[in-house]
Design a protein around this motif. Structure first.
Motif, PDB file in Angstrom:
ATOM      1  N   SER A   1      -7.499   3.542  -3.054  1.00  0.00           N
ATOM      2  CA  SER A   1      -7.392   2.530  -4.098  1.00  0.00           C
ATOM      3  C   SER A   1      -6.199   1.612  -3.859  1.00  0.00           C
ATOM      4  O   SER A   1      -6.269   0.394  -4.064  1.00  0.00           O
ATOM      5  CB  SER A   1      -7.269   3.214  -5.475  1.00  0.00           C
ATOM      6  OG  SER A   1      -8.391   4.036  -5.713  1.00  0.00           O
TER       7      SER A   1
ATOM      8  N   THR B   1       0.839  -1.205   0.000  1.00  0.00           N
ATOM      9  CA  THR B   1       0.000   0.000   0.000  1.00  0.00           C
ATOM     10  C   THR B   1       0.874   1.255   0.000  1.00  0.00           C
ATOM     11  O   THR B   1       0.620   2.212  -0.754  1.00  0.00           O
ATOM     12  CB  THR B   1      -0.931   0.009   1.221  1.00  0.00           C
ATOM     13  OG1 THR B   1      -1.747  -1.165   1.199  1.00  0.00           O
ATOM     14  CG2 THR B   1      -1.812   1.240   1.220  1.00  0.00           C
TER      15      THR B   1
ATOM     16  N   GLY C   1      -8.324  -5.758  -8.898  1.00  0.00           N
ATOM     17  CA  GLY C   1      -7.407  -4.635  -8.716  1.00  0.00           C
ATOM     18  C   GLY C   1      -6.525  -4.438  -9.927  1.00  0.00           C
ATOM     19  O   GLY C   1      -6.179  -3.302 -10.288  1.00  0.00           O
TER      20      GLY C   1
ATOM     21  N   CYS D   1      -6.499  -2.409  -3.345  1.00  0.00           N
ATOM     22  CA  CYS D   1      -5.797  -3.323  -4.253  1.00  0.00           C
ATOM     23  C   CYS D   1      -4.839  -4.249  -3.504  1.00  0.00           C
ATOM     24  O   CYS D   1      -4.569  -5.373  -3.951  1.00  0.00           O
ATOM     25  CB  CYS D   1      -5.043  -2.524  -5.305  1.00  0.00           C
ATOM     26  SG  CYS D   1      -6.126  -1.704  -6.509  1.00  0.00           S
TER      27      CYS D   1
ATOM     28  N   VAL E   1      -6.559  -0.835 -11.851  1.00  0.00           N
ATOM     29  CA  VAL E   1      -5.348  -0.034 -11.883  1.00  0.00           C
ATOM     30  C   VAL E   1      -5.207   0.723 -13.194  1.00  0.00           C
ATOM     31  O   VAL E   1      -4.476   1.707 -13.302  1.00  0.00           O
ATOM     32  CB  VAL E   1      -4.117  -0.936 -11.646  1.00  0.00           C
ATOM     33  CG1 VAL E   1      -3.798  -1.763 -12.880  1.00  0.00           C
ATOM     34  CG2 VAL E   1      -2.906  -0.097 -11.263  1.00  0.00           C
TER      35      VAL E   1
ATOM     36  N   THR F   1       0.263  -4.030  -7.933  1.00  0.00           N
ATOM     37  CA  THR F   1      -0.850  -4.912  -8.274  1.00  0.00           C
ATOM     38  C   THR F   1      -0.356  -6.237  -8.845  1.00  0.00           C
ATOM     39  O   THR F   1      -0.962  -7.286  -8.618  1.00  0.00           O
ATOM     40  CB  THR F   1      -1.774  -4.225  -9.286  1.00  0.00           C
ATOM     41  OG1 THR F   1      -1.017  -3.865 -10.459  1.00  0.00           O
ATOM     42  CG2 THR F   1      -2.374  -2.967  -8.689  1.00  0.00           C
TER      43      THR F   1
END
Length: 372
Positions: free
Chosen positions: A41, A25, A66, A45, A70, A80
């Motif tokens: 987001s 993240t 995800g 993801c 993206v 991702t």
């Protein structure tokens, strides 16, 4: 080494996944200075990584979703791809081959399709990435390699589990074979001595009552002792795990009583023991000597034999030689299990076994193995 090979507790593995999720993240939203849509987001993801051990397939589906989002959201593509690779690894390690293979193909199609759509004009970030075809190839390579590692790990675990079951089954079979050999030796020896003593008793009971009663008492003692041993071994067959505790195995200390019983059956035994025999080998030595003397009682009595057990230069040698007839089985008569049992006991210790008639007359049994 144990720390490297031992499987970590499940709770620690889940905690490690949470830490990886946080790192992904941060990597995905590292360019954000405020907590905006991009940061949310990035968290969404990366969330499948924390859930992959609890719900492998849903987590993998979330990772693929995800991978599609993206293209529309400001999230780092490498993050991702890492999420998809980690989740497909878990799917490969936990699901059957057909199901995990289907999941892999579906994932590659989804990722590839999303990249093709991006080429056709779907708005995407200009983050200086290489050509989309190259991105597709690298993404497929990473996800495919991760799936292969997971499938290999699952195969190895399944093989280890099968091998453990096979070893457990083999241990049960080996234990039962050991008990069967012990039963054979007990029954063969006891019945041979009892048969000889009963024949002697029938001949001398009228003229020499004392000798006859003495022989009957010997038969009774042998019979009672054999029944006790047989009861213990049969109980061990029902509960193999209890065999080592409930079945006392004879050893070298029991050889003198063995020769005494053989003498009462008409076979004089000169016993000699030299050297130090490990306690773990005592039962095998006793059974080989017992079976060899039993064969003398059964086929050659009255006779004389020499039984020797010695340990010289780290090698244990067992020799039983008698002066009876060399032929022990009548022509056409099926052979017994005595020689087979003695050979098996010697081979269990990695040794050699020989048995056969001597020139002229007599029979010789010889076994030897290294003392460890």
């Amino acid at each position: 080494m144990n720390l490297l090979t031992r499987r970590l507790p499940y709770s620690l593995l889940v905690l490690a996944d949470v830490v990886v999720m946080v790192l992904l993240t941060l990597m995905s939203a590292m360019e954000r200075t405020v907590f905006d849509l991009g940061a949310v987001s990035a968290l969404v993801c990366a969330l499948p990584v924390a859930l992959r051990r609890v719900w492998p397939l849903p987590a993998y589906c979330g990772a693929l979703l995800g991978g599609v989002l993206v293209l529309l959201l400001p999230v780092s593509r490498p993050a991702t791809i890492a999420v998809a690779a980690l989740t497909v690894y878990t799917v490969a390690t936990t699901q059957p081959s057909r199901r995990s293979g289907t999941a892999l193909v579906a994932g590659l199609l989804v990722i590839g399709g999303a990249q093709l759509v991006s080429v056709m004009g779907v708005p995407r970030r200009m983050d200086n990435w290489p050509d989309p075809i190259f991105i597709i190839g690298v993404t497929w390579l990473i996800i495919g390699a991760s799936w292969s590692l997971g499938a290999t790990a699952r195969t190895r675990r399944e093989f280890a589990a099968r091998e453990a079951r096979r070893q457990a089954e083999k241990a049960v079979v080996d234990e039962r074979l050991r008990i069967v050999r012990e039963l054979h030796d007990v029954v063969a020896h006891s019945l041979s001595v009892i048969t000889v003593k009963a024949g002697v008793t029938a001949k001398v009971l009228d003229k020499h009552p004392e000798e006859g009663h003495k022989a009957l008492r010997t038969i009774e003692e042998i019979g009672r002792g054999s029944l006790v041993e047989m009861r213990q071994f049969l109980g061990a067959l029902r509960s193999p795990g209890s065999a080592p505790e409930s079945t006392p195995l004879p050893g070298l200390a029991d050889l003198p009583s063995l020769t005494h019983r053989a003498a009462e059956a008409g076979v004089q035994v000169d016993l000699s023991v030299s050297g130090t025999v490990p306690d773990s080998m005592g039962p095998a030595v006793y059974r080989i000597v017992q079976e060899a003397i039993t064969n003398v009682v059964r086929h050659a009595a009255p006779a004389h034999c020499r039984a020797g057990v010695s340990v010289v230069d780290g090698r244990l040698t067992i020799s039983v030689v008698d002066d009876g007839p060399g032929r022990r089985m009548l022509p056409g008569e099926p052979g017994g299990h005595g020689l087979t049992g003695m050979r098996e006991r010697a081979l269990m210790h990695g040794g050699d076994f020989e048995a056969g008639p001597l020139p002229g007359h007599g029979f010789r049994v010889h076994a030897s193995w290294e003392v460890r």
